[in-house]
Design a protein around this motif. Structure first.
Motif, PDB file in Angstrom:
ATOM      1  N   GLN A  20     -99.132   0.099  10.816  1.00 35.89           N
ATOM      2  CA  GLN A  20     -98.989  -0.965   9.822  1.00 35.89           C
ATOM      3  C   GLN A  20     -99.748  -0.628   8.541  1.00 35.89           C
ATOM      4  N   SER A  21    -100.977  -0.180   8.697  1.00 31.04           N
ATOM      5  CA  SER A  21    -101.810   0.121   7.530  1.00 31.04           C
ATOM      6  C   SER A  21    -101.309   1.338   6.763  1.00 31.04           C
ATOM      7  N   ALA A  22    -100.890   2.376   7.475  1.00 28.14           N
ATOM      8  CA  ALA A  22    -100.415   3.594   6.815  1.00 28.14           C
ATOM      9  C   ALA A  22     -99.092   3.356   6.088  1.00 28.14           C
ATOM     10  N   VAL A  23     -98.227   2.542   6.660  1.00 23.90           N
ATOM     11  CA  VAL A  23     -96.971   2.214   5.988  1.00 23.90           C
ATOM     12  C   VAL A  23     -97.255   1.437   4.704  1.00 23.90           C
ATOM     13  N   GLN A  24     -98.207   0.529   4.757  1.00 20.59           N
ATOM     14  CA  GLN A  24     -98.589  -0.215   3.551  1.00 20.59           C
ATOM     15  C   GLN A  24     -99.146   0.745   2.491  1.00 20.59           C
ATOM     16  N   ALA A  78     -91.504   1.401   8.651  1.00 24.51           N
ATOM     17  CA  ALA A  78     -91.166   2.115   7.421  1.00 24.51           C
ATOM     18  C   ALA A  78     -89.896   1.544   6.792  1.00 24.51           C
ATOM     19  N   GLN A  79     -88.889   1.264   7.601  1.00 24.73           N
ATOM     20  CA  GLN A  79     -87.646   0.679   7.072  1.00 24.73           C
ATOM     21  C   GLN A  79     -87.916  -0.687   6.456  1.00 24.73           C
ATOM     22  N   ALA A  80     -88.706  -1.499   7.143  1.00 23.71           N
ATOM     23  CA  ALA A  80     -89.032  -2.831   6.629  1.00 23.71           C
ATOM     24  C   ALA A  80     -89.797  -2.748   5.310  1.00 23.71           C
ATOM     25  N   GLY A  81     -90.621  -1.727   5.162  1.00 25.69           N
ATOM     26  CA  GLY A  81     -91.403  -1.560   3.941  1.00 25.69           C
ATOM     27  C   GLY A  81     -90.727  -0.743   2.864  1.00 25.69           C
TER      28      GLY A  81
END
Length: 145
Positions: A20-24, A78-81
């Motif tokens: 979660q944090s890395a995708v952000q 990743a897709q969501a972000g």
């Protein structure tokens, strides 16, 4: 800033937080993510129950399915972000070495990973993949706890 982040995961709750944090971070910096799951290769003599009961072919097939399930979390986040990503499964007994080699091979400029936070005798006996990556990597390593 960072343009290509390697994100190894073992499927644990700690790894989920790191994902979660890395995708952000990737979304905010415009970076690409490569998700990585390392699977031990099949061994005839082993302590792992899943290898004792399987043939090599069965083990390879089942471990690939499990690896894809673990990497699905990175894909979904990743897709969501809206973050570009790819995923890779590597077979190796040396997880930390596979992480570093993959980061170098894929030209990543950051490794972002979780730490389980084991301390004392438990940490000493079990070892720490994260600690080994920190010790041996020439790339920056971001550790989430």
């Amino acid at each position: 800033m960072f343009k290509h982040i390697l994100l190894p995961t073992d499927g644990s709750d700690s790894s989920d937080v790191a994902i979660q944090s890395a995708v952000q971070l990737a979304r905010e910096t415009g970076a690409t993510i490569t998700g990585l799951h390392v699977v031990p290769p099949f061994h005839t003599f082993t302590y792992r129950a899943d290898m004792l009961e399987d043939t090599e072919e069965q083990y390879d097939k089942e471990s690939e399915v499990q690896a894809r399930k673990v990497l699905m979390k990175i894909e979904q986040q990743a897709q969501a972000g809206g973050v570009p990503f790819d995923t890779v499964v590597i077979r190796s007994d040396d997880v930390y070495d596979a992480i570093i080699a993959t980061a170098n091979h894929r030209h990543c400029d950051l490794i972002a990973m979780a730490s389980h936070g084991r301390r004392g005798m438990r940490g000493l006996l079990l070892g720490s993949v994260t600690q080994k990556v920190l010790t041996h990597s020439e790339l920056p390593v971001l550790v989430y706890r």
